[in-house]
Design an enzyme around this catalytic site. Sequence first.
Site, PDB file in Angstrom:
ATOM      1  CB  SER A   1      -2.830  -5.690   1.243  1.00 41.28           C
ATOM      2  OG  SER A   1      -2.464  -6.912   0.622  1.00 41.28           O
TER       3      SER A   1
ATOM      4  CE1 TYR B   1       2.380  -4.509   0.135  1.00 38.92           C
ATOM      5  CE2 TYR B   1       1.321  -6.605   0.646  1.00 38.92           C
ATOM      6  CZ  TYR B   1       1.296  -5.359   0.039  1.00 38.92           C
ATOM      7  OH  TYR B   1       0.173  -4.971  -0.642  1.00 38.92           O
TER       8      TYR B   1
END
Length: 254
Positions: free
Chosen positions: A134, A147
């Site tokens: 990501s 995250y």
Amino acid sequence: MSGFTGQRWWIVGASSGLGRELARLMAHEGAEVIASARSREALETLAAEEPRMTAQPLDVTDSESIAQVAEAVGLPDGVIYAAGAYEPMSARAWRPGVAEAIAEVNFTGALTVLSHVVPGMAARGAGRVVLIGSLAGFRGLPGAIGYGASKAALMHLAENLRADLAGSGVVVQRVNPGFIRTRLTAKNSFAMPQIMEPEDAARRTLAAIRAGRFSTSFPAPFAWAFTLGRFLPLPLFHALFRGSGAKSSQEDRT
């Protein structure tokens, strides 16, 4: 790599979002796809639409579940780890257990899956490992406790694998997308620049796999803020995102 005809690919995290679209596109391009995720119903619905796809449900937080499915899958030509969990959460509203659960899915599950695949690929002298990172994994961001760190760990793992497997015949790649319109990003209350549909993100991911580059980030120019932002002083980098994530969750506003 121009096509996937005749290849067997194991896609973990294939029940929705990017993973689901990757499974569909690769099956359309001739690959035999083993689709895994926790949702048996979603996988079986997908497999019913794709004759080249087999559903193999598993829970990436359960090592025994992974071991059983890995044995059934055998040694594929390639594996894509696309399983992901996300909750917007800042350090000021840190809830016990949430970050741990995110890390189990995003990182620890990948370790367990790859432990059943990578040694066999190395012994065979061929294979491909693709980890879905990501843009949030490049540097610490506001409102991303759990995250961001778990994606950073996954992206770091890709670098470990690349170093260890150099010359083995096993190709390691990481793909770092920005925002994708899914049930996970629907939790965000802030503006998400250049948000992509899952189909677009899947096409970009397959193009990256074909290109063979180790690391690919998209979409530009949004990705440049992260890839080039690694070289900025941290306070300046954080200033770029001030107000975008630290108050992104309902918990932060109450």
